[in-house]
Design a protein around this motif. Structure first.
Motif, PDB file in Angstrom:
ATOM      1  N   HIS A  29      39.049   6.801 -10.731  1.00 53.94           N
ATOM      2  CA  HIS A  29      39.125   5.875  -9.598  1.00 53.94           C
ATOM      3  C   HIS A  29      40.325   6.176  -8.707  1.00 53.94           C
ATOM      4  CE1 HIS A  29      36.498   2.885 -11.907  1.00 53.94           C
ATOM      5  NE2 HIS A  29      35.849   3.189 -10.805  1.00 53.94           N
ATOM      6  N   LEU A  30      41.482   6.486  -9.361  1.00 58.48           N
ATOM      7  CA  LEU A  30      42.691   6.764  -8.577  1.00 58.48           C
ATOM      8  C   LEU A  30      42.472   7.947  -7.640  1.00 58.48           C
ATOM      9  CD1 LEU A  30      45.458   6.314 -11.323  1.00 58.48           C
ATOM     10  CD2 LEU A  30      44.836   4.720  -9.518  1.00 58.48           C
ATOM     11  N   PHE A  31      41.874   9.029  -8.170  1.00 58.66           N
ATOM     12  CA  PHE A  31      41.616  10.192  -7.332  1.00 58.66           C
ATOM     13  C   PHE A  31      40.556   9.878  -6.256  1.00 58.66           C
ATOM     14  CE2 PHE A  31      43.305  12.724 -11.033  1.00 58.66           C
ATOM     15  CZ  PHE A  31      44.424  13.185 -10.347  1.00 58.66           C
ATOM     16  N   HIS A  32      39.610   8.993  -6.589  1.00 57.49           N
ATOM     17  CA  HIS A  32      38.606   8.567  -5.609  1.00 57.49           C
ATOM     18  C   HIS A  32      39.283   7.864  -4.443  1.00 57.49           C
ATOM     19  CE1 HIS A  32      35.554   5.868  -3.870  1.00 57.49           C
ATOM     20  NE2 HIS A  32      34.682   6.814  -4.193  1.00 57.49           N
ATOM     21  N   PHE A  33      40.233   6.956  -4.758  1.00 61.80           N
ATOM     22  CA  PHE A  33      40.946   6.232  -3.706  1.00 61.80           C
ATOM     23  C   PHE A  33      41.726   7.195  -2.808  1.00 61.80           C
ATOM     24  CE2 PHE A  33      41.200   2.582  -6.929  1.00 61.80           C
ATOM     25  CZ  PHE A  33      40.007   2.068  -6.499  1.00 61.80           C
ATOM     26  N   GLU A  34      42.262   8.260  -3.407  1.00 62.37           N
ATOM     27  CA  GLU A  34      43.056   9.229  -2.650  1.00 62.37           C
ATOM     28  C   GLU A  34      42.183  10.317  -2.020  1.00 62.37           C
ATOM     29  OE1 GLU A  34      45.895  10.556  -5.539  1.00 62.37           O
ATOM     30  OE2 GLU A  34      47.181   8.799  -5.261  1.00 62.37           O
ATOM     31  N   ILE A  43      35.531  13.340  -9.877  1.00 66.48           N
ATOM     32  CA  ILE A  43      34.304  13.671 -10.624  1.00 66.48           C
ATOM     33  C   ILE A  43      34.658  14.220 -12.000  1.00 66.48           C
ATOM     34  CG2 ILE A  43      32.333  15.247 -10.700  1.00 66.48           C
ATOM     35  CD1 ILE A  43      32.241  14.990  -7.604  1.00 66.48           C
ATOM     36  N   LEU A  44      35.683  15.089 -12.045  1.00 63.07           N
ATOM     37  CA  LEU A  44      36.097  15.692 -13.320  1.00 63.07           C
ATOM     38  C   LEU A  44      36.446  14.620 -14.350  1.00 63.07           C
ATOM     39  CD1 LEU A  44      36.877  18.282 -14.901  1.00 63.07           C
ATOM     40  CD2 LEU A  44      39.173  18.038 -13.945  1.00 63.07           C
ATOM     41  N   TYR A  45      37.200  13.601 -13.953  1.00 65.11           N
ATOM     42  CA  TYR A  45      37.616  12.542 -14.887  1.00 65.11           C
ATOM     43  C   TYR A  45      36.470  11.579 -15.198  1.00 65.11           C
ATOM     44  CZ  TYR A  45      42.460  13.949 -15.063  1.00 65.11           C
ATOM     45  OH  TYR A  45      43.617  14.633 -15.317  1.00 65.11           O
ATOM     46  N   PHE A  46      35.581  11.325 -14.211  1.00 64.70           N
ATOM     47  CA  PHE A  46      34.422  10.488 -14.511  1.00 64.70           C
ATOM     48  C   PHE A  46      33.549  11.152 -15.574  1.00 64.70           C
ATOM     49  CE2 PHE A  46      34.721   8.573 -10.033  1.00 64.70           C
ATOM     50  CZ  PHE A  46      35.390   7.462 -10.503  1.00 64.70           C
ATOM     51  N   LEU A  47      33.371  12.471 -15.475  1.00 64.18           N
ATOM     52  CA  LEU A  47      32.543  13.190 -16.443  1.00 64.18           C
ATOM     53  C   LEU A  47      33.194  13.221 -17.829  1.00 64.18           C
ATOM     54  CD1 LEU A  47      31.269  16.172 -14.258  1.00 64.18           C
ATOM     55  CD2 LEU A  47      29.970  14.184 -15.030  1.00 64.18           C
ATOM     56  N   LYS A  48      34.548  13.219 -17.881  1.00 64.99           N
ATOM     57  CA  LYS A  48      35.249  13.156 -19.176  1.00 64.99           C
ATOM     58  C   LYS A  48      34.918  11.849 -19.905  1.00 64.99           C
ATOM     59  CE  LYS A  48      39.381  15.992 -18.331  1.00 64.99           C
ATOM     60  NZ  LYS A  48      40.861  15.962 -18.258  1.00 64.99           N
ATOM     61  N   ALA A  49      34.780  10.781 -19.123  1.00 63.37           N
ATOM     62  CA  ALA A  49      34.514   9.463 -19.723  1.00 63.37           C
ATOM     63  C   ALA A  49      33.034   9.251 -20.030  1.00 63.37           C
ATOM     64  CB  ALA A  49      35.008   8.360 -18.787  1.00 63.37           C
ATOM     65  N   GLU A  50      32.160  10.128 -19.505  1.00 63.12           N
ATOM     66  CA  GLU A  50      30.719   9.888 -19.567  1.00 63.12           C
ATOM     67  C   GLU A  50      30.192   9.757 -20.995  1.00 63.12           C
ATOM     68  OE1 GLU A  50      26.568  11.731 -17.764  1.00 63.12           O
ATOM     69  OE2 GLU A  50      28.341  13.014 -17.922  1.00 63.12           O
ATOM     70  N   THR A  51      30.577  10.689 -21.886  1.00 64.16           N
ATOM     71  CA  THR A  51      30.019  10.703 -23.250  1.00 64.16           C
ATOM     72  C   THR A  51      30.278   9.391 -23.977  1.00 64.16           C
ATOM     73  OG1 THR A  51      30.346  13.092 -23.363  1.00 64.16           O
ATOM     74  CG2 THR A  51      30.020  11.929 -25.457  1.00 64.16           C
ATOM     75  N   GLU A  52      31.536   8.918 -23.903  1.00 63.48           N
ATOM     76  CA  GLU A  52      31.888   7.683 -24.615  1.00 63.48           C
ATOM     77  C   GLU A  52      31.192   6.474 -24.002  1.00 63.48           C
ATOM     78  OE1 GLU A  52      33.573   5.960 -27.834  1.00 63.48           O
ATOM     79  OE2 GLU A  52      33.778   8.070 -27.299  1.00 63.48           O
TER      80      GLU A  52
END
Length: 578
Positions: free
Chosen positions: A122-127, A134-143
């Motif tokens: 979200h932080l990178f999305h805001f910036e 996208i990279l961090y959203f995909l890291k969270a996807e599995t869990e």
């Protein structure tokens, strides 16, 4: 074309707000988890307050109490939660750099680290750093998928889709928007409506008006079945823009009017909530006034009640004190009586010990005196054979007296805890050789066959001096109670890998069961003296038992009258490394 682009921008402003309205803290299970965590750390008051304000979405208070908790000596798990609280609160206050610093302090072993990745996204999305987001959203996807929480999954797909939309990667954006829309197609939810609006916006930006209009209409139709005024207004407004672009101004006006109505309803709803909140605060204030009046009344009643209560407590304390003092007096009296009985028992034991020892010493000295008189008379007759016998007899009497005094000394030192024990690794075969050498004269005098059959590979962990005292006493007894031409055998048996079993076997006069029980009985200072003068005081045996116990060993006796005796000793072996 210009009109279409302008109108599309009006549509597109709704998309980011849709993405960011998804639940960012985590689903209900996370809220439940942190409440349980706070209950398990009841003593950590600041942590409890931090999680309370976090759930209440009061970010300033969350920041204050989470920092107080971090400044205290917290364990690692609590610190991880506090850094998460702070990172999330700073993000909510639009302090993105500070929020990222807090999230970076969280260890990857944190149970809910996927939420950290999700929030950094979200932080990178805001910036507007959409690739990193996208990279961090995909890291969270599995869990997130593992938790099977549809609201979380919907939020994830929406955010990834919007990032791809900003990057003009329309096929990927479409893929995630459609995954969001198909999460639960049979139910009409806010998430489904938002997904349809996002897909419509995606097509509209690519000038695929037909597909875009289909999804705008679908979102508008579905919005009829929900009570979210904000979403109803968005769906109606989008339809107004669609109709304007199609030059159908009558329908466009109707949709705009509907959108305005929903906006007014939303404002009215907010006003109603504001009034309700004010009324609630007013009611609380009134209640607090009533409570204060009741508190004053209760204080007066409590003052009177406390007076009676403390008076009763005072009387109870006096009564309890009296009972306690009486109980202590009775207890002390019992202790004194027990100590007196123990002292009487010890004095009786001491008197018995002195009586037996003095009797044996007197007998030994008297025998030595008589033997010396015979020795003097024999010297005058120059009968050398008899003279030799008398000298041997004197030596035996002196050795017996010396052994008695030596045992008495060691026993006294053991009882007064003056005897020093130093355990070390001892070669058992060599020690028995030394004892055999010391007793060689007595062995030869009775023509006893002595056999040292102990294994030469055995080392035991004991105090050397006390071991020699034990073996001397037991060998002395074996010789004493053996007939002429008897045998005494020292040998070992392997029954336990950690202990050595040493057997001292003689074929002497043996003993009955009663004598064995008497010798092994705990608490007996001396064995009873039988009529036969060959039975000693038993002091040596008592000394042996205590020293064997000090060396972490055991003793057992196997014997029958006229069939010999086995003294079975166990000692711990020396531990070898490796």
């Amino acid at each position: 074309m210009i009109q279409k682009i302008h109108n599309f921008l009006l549509l597109f402003v709704f998309l980011p707000s849709i993405a960011l309205s998804q639940q960012e803290k985590g689903s209900d299970y996370f809220s439940i988890a942190i409440q349980k965590k706070a209950q398990s750390y009841k003593s950590e008051i600041n942590f409890k307050k931090a999680q309370y304000f976090f759930l209440k979405e009061e970010w300033d208070s969350t920041l204050v109490y989470s920092m107080k908790q971090l400044n205290s000596n917290s364990d690692l798990e609590i610190k991880e939660y506090c850094h998460y609280f702070r990172g999330f609160s700073l993000k909510k206050k639009s302090l993105y750099t500070e929020a990222l610093i807090e999230f970076d302090l969280i260890n990857k072993s944190f149970q809910y680290y996927y939420l950290v990745d999700y929030n950094i996204g979200h932080l990178f999305h805001f910036e507007k750093k959409f690739k990193k987001a996208i990279l961090y959203f995909l890291k969270a996807e599995t869990e997130i998928l593992n938790h099977k929480d549809e609201s979380e999954i919907a939020g994830l797909y929406t955010n990834i889709g919007i990032c791809y939309l900003h990057l003009n990667q329309f096929s990927k954006a479409e893929f995630y928007f459609k995954k969001d829309a198909l999460l639960n197609p049979k139910q009409i939810t806010k998430s489904v409506i938002r997904s349809n609006i996002n897909i419509a916006g995606l097509y509209y930006e690519q000038y695929k008006d037909k597909q875009a209009i289909y999804y705008f209409k679908k979102a508008y139709t579905l919005s009829k079945n929900i009570k979210d005024f904000d979403l109803k207004q968005t769906a109606a407004f989008n339809m107004a823009v669609v109709e304007e672009n199609r030059s159908n101004y009558k329908k466009a006006l109707a949709y705009r009017k509907e959108a305005e109505d929903w906006k007014d309803s939303l404002n009215n709803q907010n006003k109603i909530w504001a009034v309700a909140d004010y009324e609630k605060k007013f009611a609380v204030a009134q209640k607090q006034k009533q409570i204060k009046v009741l508190e004053v009344e209760n204080k007066l009643k409590n003052t009177q009640r406390n007076g009676f209560f403390f008076a009763a407590i005072g009387l109870l304390l006096i009564l309890t004190g009296g009972v306690y003092l009486y109980g202590q007096k009775v207890k002390n009296t019992k202790i004194i009586v027990l100590q007196k009985n123990k002292l009487d028992e010890l004095n009786a034991t001491k008197d018995q010990l002195f009586s037996i020892v003095s009797h044996d010493l007197r007998s030994s000295v008297n025998a030595l005196k008589t033997s010396n008189a015979k020795l003097s008379a024999t010297l005058e007759t120059k009968n050398y054979d008899e003279l030799n016998q008398l000298i041997i007899q004197n030596s035996t009497i002196a050795n017996g007296a010396y052994s008695l005094l030596d045992n008495l000394l060691h026993w006294a030192m053991l009882q007064t805890k003056q005897l020093y024990f130093h355990k070390e690794s001892v070669h058992l075969y060599s020690v028995i050789q030394q004892i055999e050498y010391n007793y060689k004269p007595l062995i030869l005098d009775k023509a006893i066959t002595f056999e040292n059959s102990v294994s030469k590979n055995i080392f035991i962990f004991v105090d050397l001096d006390s071991l020699k005292i034990i073996l001397r006493n037991l060998l002395d007894n074996a010789i004493k109670f053996s007939d002429e031409n008897g045998t005494v055998n020292f040998y070992t048996q392997e029954t336990d890998p950690d202990f050595c079993e040493l057997i001292i076997h003689d074929n002497g006069i043996g003993m009955n069961e009663n004598t064995i029980k008497e010798l092994l009985q705990e608490g007996e200072i001396l064995a009873k003296k039988n009529n036969s003068e060959i039975i000693g005081t038993g002091l040596g045996m008592q000394l042996c038992k205590q020293m064997i116990k000090k060396n972490s060993g055991t003793i057992a006796i196997e014997s029958e009258l006229n069939k010999g005796t086995k003294m079975i000793l166990t000692f711990p072996k020396t531990r070898t490394n490796g």
